[in-house]
Structures are given as C-alpha cells and as structure tokens.
Design a protein around this motif. Structure first.
Motif, PDB file in Angstrom:
ATOM      1  N   ARG A  37      32.344  20.165 -25.596  1.00  0.00           N
ATOM      2  CA  ARG A  37      32.562  18.543 -24.591  1.00  0.00           C
ATOM      3  C   ARG A  37      31.842  19.678 -22.648  1.00  0.00           C
ATOM      4  O   ARG A  37      33.122  20.441 -22.056  1.00  0.00           O
ATOM      5  CB  ARG A  37      33.606  18.036 -24.142  1.00  0.00           C
ATOM      6  N   VAL A  38      30.648  19.840 -22.620  1.00  0.00           N
ATOM      7  CA  VAL A  38      30.786  20.879 -22.089  1.00  0.00           C
ATOM      8  C   VAL A  38      30.608  20.332 -20.246  1.00  0.00           C
ATOM      9  O   VAL A  38      31.550  21.392 -19.270  1.00  0.00           O
ATOM     10  CB  VAL A  38      29.065  20.427 -21.534  1.00  0.00           C
ATOM     11  N   GLY A  39      31.172  19.497 -20.090  1.00  0.00           N
ATOM     12  CA  GLY A  39      32.119  19.070 -18.567  1.00  0.00           C
ATOM     13  C   GLY A  39      33.544  19.615 -19.187  1.00  0.00           C
ATOM     14  O   GLY A  39      34.133  19.749 -17.712  1.00  0.00           O
ATOM     15  N   LEU A  40      34.185  19.307 -19.705  1.00  0.00           N
ATOM     16  CA  LEU A  40      35.718  19.853 -19.842  1.00  0.00           C
ATOM     17  C   LEU A  40      35.652  21.364 -20.071  1.00  0.00           C
ATOM     18  O   LEU A  40      36.625  22.130 -19.995  1.00  0.00           O
ATOM     19  CB  LEU A  40      36.453  19.179 -21.414  1.00  0.00           C
ATOM     20  N   GLN A  41      34.407  22.084 -20.891  1.00  0.00           N
ATOM     21  CA  GLN A  41      34.602  23.146 -20.647  1.00  0.00           C
ATOM     22  C   GLN A  41      34.947  24.206 -19.053  1.00  0.00           C
ATOM     23  O   GLN A  41      35.248  24.641 -18.394  1.00  0.00           O
ATOM     24  CB  GLN A  41      33.738  23.981 -21.531  1.00  0.00           C
ATOM     25  N   ALA A  42      33.657  22.937 -18.646  1.00  0.00           N
ATOM     26  CA  ALA A  42      33.272  23.860 -16.861  1.00  0.00           C
ATOM     27  C   ALA A  42      34.400  23.258 -16.182  1.00  0.00           C
ATOM     28  O   ALA A  42      34.995  24.258 -15.677  1.00  0.00           O
ATOM     29  CB  ALA A  42      32.383  22.803 -16.175  1.00  0.00           C
ATOM     30  N   ALA A  43      35.261  21.921 -16.411  1.00  0.00           N
ATOM     31  CA  ALA A  43      36.778  21.979 -15.828  1.00  0.00           C
ATOM     32  C   ALA A  43      37.741  22.782 -15.956  1.00  0.00           C
ATOM     33  O   ALA A  43      38.159  23.471 -15.092  1.00  0.00           O
ATOM     34  CB  ALA A  43      37.321  20.312 -15.512  1.00  0.00           C
ATOM     35  N   ARG A  52      37.672  15.547 -11.461  1.00  0.00           N
ATOM     36  CA  ARG A  52      37.388  16.009 -10.479  1.00  0.00           C
ATOM     37  C   ARG A  52      35.905  16.943 -10.863  1.00  0.00           C
ATOM     38  O   ARG A  52      35.497  16.807  -9.996  1.00  0.00           O
ATOM     39  CB  ARG A  52      38.019  17.418 -10.039  1.00  0.00           C
ATOM     40  N   VAL A  53      36.339  16.485 -11.468  1.00  0.00           N
ATOM     41  CA  VAL A  53      34.194  17.920 -12.143  1.00  0.00           C
ATOM     42  C   VAL A  53      33.893  16.000 -13.423  1.00  0.00           C
ATOM     43  O   VAL A  53      33.941  15.977 -14.513  1.00  0.00           O
ATOM     44  CB  VAL A  53      34.658  19.148 -13.461  1.00  0.00           C
ATOM     45  N   LEU A  54      32.602  16.497 -12.039  1.00  0.00           N
ATOM     46  CA  LEU A  54      31.790  14.850 -12.869  1.00  0.00           C
ATOM     47  C   LEU A  54      30.508  15.443 -13.899  1.00  0.00           C
ATOM     48  O   LEU A  54      30.472  16.668 -13.523  1.00  0.00           O
ATOM     49  CB  LEU A  54      31.544  14.115 -11.611  1.00  0.00           C
ATOM     50  N   LYS A  55      30.439  14.569 -14.968  1.00  0.00           N
ATOM     51  CA  LYS A  55      29.454  15.067 -15.855  1.00  0.00           C
ATOM     52  C   LYS A  55      28.186  14.031 -15.164  1.00  0.00           C
ATOM     53  O   LYS A  55      28.586  12.718 -14.981  1.00  0.00           O
ATOM     54  CB  LYS A  55      30.171  14.814 -17.131  1.00  0.00           C
ATOM     55  N   THR A  56      27.111  14.393 -15.970  1.00  0.00           N
ATOM     56  CA  THR A  56      25.733  13.406 -15.383  1.00  0.00           C
ATOM     57  C   THR A  56      25.589  13.738 -16.858  1.00  0.00           C
ATOM     58  O   THR A  56      24.502  14.070 -17.144  1.00  0.00           O
ATOM     59  CB  THR A  56      24.966  14.885 -14.619  1.00  0.00           C
ATOM     60  N   ALA A  68      24.085   8.609 -15.056  1.00  0.00           N
ATOM     61  CA  ALA A  68      25.495   7.820 -15.008  1.00  0.00           C
ATOM     62  C   ALA A  68      26.840   9.194 -14.636  1.00  0.00           C
ATOM     63  O   ALA A  68      26.099  10.052 -15.289  1.00  0.00           O
ATOM     64  CB  ALA A  68      26.242   6.964 -16.009  1.00  0.00           C
ATOM     65  N   ILE A  69      26.862   9.138 -13.819  1.00  0.00           N
ATOM     66  CA  ILE A  69      28.942  10.135 -12.923  1.00  0.00           C
ATOM     67  C   ILE A  69      29.375   9.958 -13.565  1.00  0.00           C
ATOM     68  O   ILE A  69      29.777   8.592 -12.522  1.00  0.00           O
ATOM     69  CB  ILE A  69      28.135  10.417 -11.976  1.00  0.00           C
ATOM     70  N   LEU A  70      30.867  10.460 -14.117  1.00  0.00           N
ATOM     71  CA  LEU A  70      32.159  10.024 -13.636  1.00  0.00           C
ATOM     72  C   LEU A  70      32.857  11.551 -14.446  1.00  0.00           C
ATOM     73  O   LEU A  70      32.055  12.721 -14.860  1.00  0.00           O
ATOM     74  CB  LEU A  70      31.828   8.771 -15.673  1.00  0.00           C
ATOM     75  N   PRO A  71      34.150  11.125 -13.996  1.00  0.00           N
ATOM     76  CA  PRO A  71      34.388  12.247 -14.801  1.00  0.00           C
ATOM     77  C   PRO A  71      34.668  12.676 -16.736  1.00  0.00           C
ATOM     78  O   PRO A  71      34.596  12.190 -17.166  1.00  0.00           O
ATOM     79  CB  PRO A  71      36.001  11.792 -14.784  1.00  0.00           C
ATOM     80  N   SER A  72      34.953  14.267 -16.150  1.00  0.00           N
ATOM     81  CA  SER A  72      34.740  15.031 -17.496  1.00  0.00           C
ATOM     82  C   SER A  72      35.196  14.299 -18.493  1.00  0.00           C
ATOM     83  O   SER A  72      34.960  15.320 -19.912  1.00  0.00           O
ATOM     84  CB  SER A  72      34.018  16.624 -17.106  1.00  0.00           C
ATOM     85  N   ASP A  73      36.075  14.401 -18.407  1.00  0.00           N
ATOM     86  CA  ASP A  73      36.957  14.079 -19.652  1.00  0.00           C
ATOM     87  C   ASP A  73      37.334  12.171 -19.326  1.00  0.00           C
ATOM     88  O   ASP A  73      37.946  11.995 -20.949  1.00  0.00           O
ATOM     89  CB  ASP A  73      38.914  14.026 -18.833  1.00  0.00           C
ATOM     90  N   VAL A 162      34.118   3.772 -16.776  1.00  0.00           N
ATOM     91  CA  VAL A 162      34.628   4.334 -17.773  1.00  0.00           C
ATOM     92  C   VAL A 162      35.035   3.279 -19.244  1.00  0.00           C
ATOM     93  O   VAL A 162      35.367   2.824 -18.723  1.00  0.00           O
ATOM     94  CB  VAL A 162      35.331   5.635 -17.354  1.00  0.00           C
ATOM     95  N   ALA A 163      34.823   3.578 -19.958  1.00  0.00           N
ATOM     96  CA  ALA A 163      35.550   3.117 -20.781  1.00  0.00           C
ATOM     97  C   ALA A 163      36.824   2.904 -21.041  1.00  0.00           C
ATOM     98  O   ALA A 163      37.693   4.251 -20.708  1.00  0.00           O
ATOM     99  CB  ALA A 163      35.229   3.565 -22.343  1.00  0.00           C
ATOM    100  N   ASP A 164      37.428   1.768 -21.810  1.00  0.00           N
ATOM    101  CA  ASP A 164      39.082   1.148 -21.642  1.00  0.00           C
ATOM    102  C   ASP A 164      39.769   2.218 -22.526  1.00  0.00           C
ATOM    103  O   ASP A 164      39.363   2.962 -23.900  1.00  0.00           O
ATOM    104  CB  ASP A 164      39.725  -0.030 -21.881  1.00  0.00           C
TER     105      ASP A 164
END
Length: 164
Positions: A37-43, A52-56, A68-73, A162-164
């Motif tokens: 998961r690239v976003g989590l790796q960035a965070a 705070r590290v949002l993925k696009t 869509a822009i949302l938190p990486s986790d 975000v999904a529940d």
C-alpha cells in the motif's frame, strides 16, 4: 528497501499550487515500488499519521474519470463516492487509463496539475487535520498543506467517502 530517485522539485503539481497561490512545503521520501500500500508506505517513511497522508485515486464515475482523495489507511466506498459526485456508480480506473488521464505515473499521481481538471472529492474528515500531505506529482515527493487550501485549489467537494 526503497529506491532513491532523482527529485525534481518542479512538477505540474507544484507549478499548479504555486500559480494558485497556495502555501505548501515539499517533502521527499524513499518510494518503495514493491510496497503493498503505497500511501501507507509514504506515511511511514514521512513519520506521519496515515490519516494525514492522503492518497489520490482515479476512478471512473459513470464511465468518466474523477478523483478521490482520502487517508492512506482507509478504503474508498465507491457507493459514497458516486453519491458525493452525483453519479450512479464508481469503479477504480485501470492503471494505464489513470496514467493517461492524469499525466502522472501511478505512485506519483497528484490531484494537482493533472492534464485535465477532474471532478474531485476529498474525505471530509481530512478537513479536521491541521495539515495534510498529498502527492507532489512524482513518486517519493509529497506536498504538505492546509486541507482547506487543497480543497480550494482543486475546486473539490468534501464528503464522507471512506468505507465503513
């Protein structure tokens, strides 16, 4: 093991932000192309909370590209996303399409400075953060800015996506 890239601080994203008069800081990190998961790796690489590290994400809303822009986790709810952009259905865009549509390589897709402005929605919870990180237009480059400034620069909607 991350790879070190030659960083250009001037990308279509940073140019678009500067033109919009948005205050931002640049942050680089070692991008890991093998990360699950690239976003989590960035965070993790930035030492920041994933919220705070949002993925696009580039999606197809009723067959047309949107962003869509949302938190990486978190995972996006396609149903909530479609509703937020007043569409019927949404699905992830295939990687080659996302790259062609935005002009960026996956892992370096920024919501800023895309070839064509896409309908965009940002997870509303991100507005509660004092700052957020978004991709700066290439792998391993992030921009740090106020979430409200990102929304304004993008002309983005905000909604719970975000999904529940």
């Amino acid at each position: 093991m991350g790879i070190t890239l030659t960083m250009s601080k001037s990308t279509p994203a940073t140019i678009a932000l500067a033109k919009a008069g948005v205050a931002f800081d640049l942050h680089t990190y070692d991008y890991d192309p093998g990360a699950e998961r690239v976003g989590l790796q960035a965070a993790e690489a930035l030492g920041e909370d994933p919220r705070r590290v949002l993925k696009t994400l580039i999606v197809l809303l009723d067959g047309k590209p949107a962003c869509a822009i949302l938190p990486s986790d978190k995972e996006v709810s396609m149903k909530k996303l479609a509703a937020a952009l007043k569409g019927k259905s949404a699905a992830m865009a295939p990687v080659p399409d996302a790259e062609r549509i935005t002009g960026y390589k996956v892992g370096g897709v920024s919501p800023f400075g895309q070839k064509k402005r896409l309908p965009t929605v940002m997870e509303a919870a991100a507005l509660a953060e004092p700052y957020v990180f978004l991709n700066g237009g290439q792998r391993g480059l992030q921009v740090r800015l106020a979430p409200a400034d990102a929304v304004k620069a993008l002309g983005a909607a905000t909604a719970a996506i975000v999904a529940d």
